[in-house]
Design an enzyme around this catalytic site. Structure first.
Site, PDB file in Angstrom:
ATOM      1  N   SER A 168       1.114  -1.863  -0.012  1.00 29.58           N
ATOM      2  CA  SER A 168       0.179   0.055  -0.112  1.00 29.58           C
ATOM      3  C   SER A 168       0.843   1.567   0.343  1.00 29.58           C
ATOM      4  CB  SER A 168      -0.452   0.246   1.186  1.00 29.58           C
ATOM      5  OG  SER A 168      -1.904   0.499   0.880  1.00 29.58           O
ATOM      6  N   ASP A 421      -8.382  -6.165  -5.603  1.00 28.91           N
ATOM      7  CA  ASP A 421      -7.549  -4.272  -4.838  1.00 28.91           C
ATOM      8  C   ASP A 421      -8.286  -2.916  -5.031  1.00 28.91           C
ATOM      9  OD1 ASP A 421      -6.826  -2.636  -2.655  1.00 28.91           O
ATOM     10  OD2 ASP A 421      -4.800  -3.682  -3.804  1.00 28.91           O
ATOM     11  N   HIS A 446      -6.201  -7.030  -1.913  1.00 27.25           N
ATOM     12  CA  HIS A 446      -4.834  -6.025  -1.317  1.00 27.25           C
ATOM     13  C   HIS A 446      -3.567  -6.731  -0.455  1.00 27.25           C
ATOM     14  CE1 HIS A 446      -3.956  -1.596   0.007  1.00 27.25           C
ATOM     15  NE2 HIS A 446      -3.698  -1.949   0.697  1.00 27.25           N
TER      16      HIS A 446
END
Length: 479
Positions: A168, A421, A446
């Site tokens: 991320s 995601d 994700h």
């Protein structure tokens, strides 16, 4: 800058509370790590007669490490480093294979790495060192010390067997570390990194469209229609006190909503729940964002749509029933606090970053399941100034210092993105060069590829991990 009296008064109190908490009680520990601290410069880019520094926390796992073995470094994300270490099982899975030392470095201003202790967020002037450039310099500083500690003949090396991992926002940092300090790490595994989530690089609508696709995939069309219908119902019902009281009671809110500002917070809170459900839609139970069952989007949508409702209040009751799955899956939550994000230090810190370097435009259209709203930069900038006393006058700064989509000049980076995601909306989805590569993971959520291996992982997730291992072997010259 705003004077300190204008800063939220809850910040200092929360820091005192947070500092008194034992890490082990806050995070379920699957992996055991040694906690260490290193003094790092407060400002890496200025010289002081008396250098100012603070303690940066990092975690170490040396169980499988042998002398001369590689170091796998996780670049800390926006939160307590323990949380990310416990949710990055892939590194632990492959440590025996590579005889690697694992190091998880906390991001400054998060967890226990607070430059000014309990006063870190009490004064706007104290926050000016919260930047990606300072954080990257922290990582490079710690890695340099690790080189000296674990590799004896430092002057004989021109490269070291050190690789960065991140997911991320942390995935962006891992890639940027390789780009900005290529002599520090041989390469970077960057999972679910929204590298192109900047003004002018991606459409402001694409994130919410991706969230909607996750709900379409797992919750079917009726769920999307009900969620879309719900916005107008909630807004209309909460125009008077009677309706506000009904929603407050039915949704078990900790404090009754009573103003238009409260309603706005309620709508934002509900939007955040949808986003977090999509981000945590794993194929097994997890507790990353919140304790949740497998495929929480499907569970949420089933609760919302499997029975009929006859009127507005019936629909609100259905929403309350479904929301409980996210907010109170363990049955331990007494009430729902829609102000929780406004009282959260992590949210406050990352909000500052999103107002300065990491401006990520979001808008909603009729094509998604959220309230239709355009991206208004001026409105956004005013909110930032009101909250942080900071200017958002350079929305292109992130592209200027990191190159935007001009990745062909770099090397040894793997970008992976799950098809399901939401942040894949703005990730690197195609190979740039033979050494800046992308791996798109079909039907995956994700940063699942950096989580620990699970019996229920599909072939695509397993293939992504094998792709990472092959890249590591190549970079480490183990082929």
């Amino acid at each position: 800058m705003l004077p300190s009296s204008r800063m939220p008064k809850f910040v200092a109190f929360l820091l005192v509370v947070a500092a008194s908490l034992d890490d082990a009680s806050a995070v379920d520990s699957k992996y055991s790590l040694e906690t260490k601290y290193m003094k790092v410069p407060l400002d890496h880019f200025k010289w002081y007669a008396e250098e100012k520094s603070f303690n940066l926390r990092y975690l170490v796992d040396a169980k499988h490490h042998v002398q001369g073995g590689p170091i796998f470094v996780f670049t800390g994300d926006k939160g307590d480093i323990n949380i990310y270490a416990q949710n990055t099982g892939f590194m632990f899975d492959i440590a025996p294979m590579f005889k690697a030392l694992l190091v998880f470095i906390e991001h400054r201003y998060y967890g226990q790495s607070l430059p000014f202790g309990n006063d870190t967020f009490s004064n706007p002037q104290n926050m000016i060192y919260l930047t990606t450039t300072q954080a990257l310099a922290d990582f490079a500083f710690v890695i340099d010390q690790l080189k000296r500690e674990f590799f004896e003949n430092v002057v004989q090396y021109d490269t070291y067997p050190i690789v960065a991992f991140g997911s991320s926002y942390g995935g962006m940092l891992a890639a940027w570390l390789r780009m900005k300090y290529p002599y520090t790490v041989l390469g970077a595994i960057s999972s679910s990194a929204p590298m192109f989530y900047f003004p002018g690089l991606s459409s402001c609508a694409t994130f919410y469209e991706k969230v909607t696709k996750v709900f379409e995939r797992y919750g079917r069309d009726q769920c999307i229609k009900t969620i879309k219908l719900g916005w107008d119902v909630i807004i209309n019902l909460t125009k008077n006190k009677l309706g506000m009281d009904f929603v407050s009671s039915n949704w078990k809110l900790c404090s009754k909503i009573s103003t238009t500002d409260d309603v706005e917070k309620l709508l934002e809170w509900l939007s955040d729940i949808y986003v977090n459900l999509a981000l945590s839609n794993y194929h097994y139970p997890t507790d990353f964002y919140s304790p949740l069952p497998a495929y929480p989007v499907k569970v949420f949508c089933d609760k919302l749509t499997t029975s009929y409702f006859n009127d507005t209040k019936g629909l609100i009751e259905h929403f309350g029933y479904a929301i409980e799955m996210y907010t109170n899956y363990t049955g331990r939550t007494a009430c729902n606090d829609i102000n929780s994000k406004y009282h959260d230090i992590t949210e406050f810190a990352f909000g500052y970053q999103m107002c300065t370097e990491l401006i990520m435009p979001k808008c909603s259209t009729d094509a998604d399941m959220f309230i239709t709203a355009p991206w208004d930069f001026d409105k956004f900038a005013k909110k930032c100034y009101k909250k942080y006393g900071t200017s958002s006058s350079r929305p292109d700064w992130g592209m200027l210092i990191y190159g935007g989509k001009n990745l062909k000049y770099f090397s040894n980076i793997v970008f992976s993105n799950g098809e399901m995601d939401p942040y894949s909306c703005c990730g690197v989805s195609a190979n740039v060069t033979s050494s800046v590569m992308a791996f798109d993971i079909i039907d995956a959520p994700h940063h699942v590829d950096l989580r620990n291996a699970d019996m229920s992982d599909n072939n695509y997730i397993q293939s992504a991990r094998q792709f990472h291992i092959l890249a590591l072997r190549k970079w480490l010259k183990l082929e």
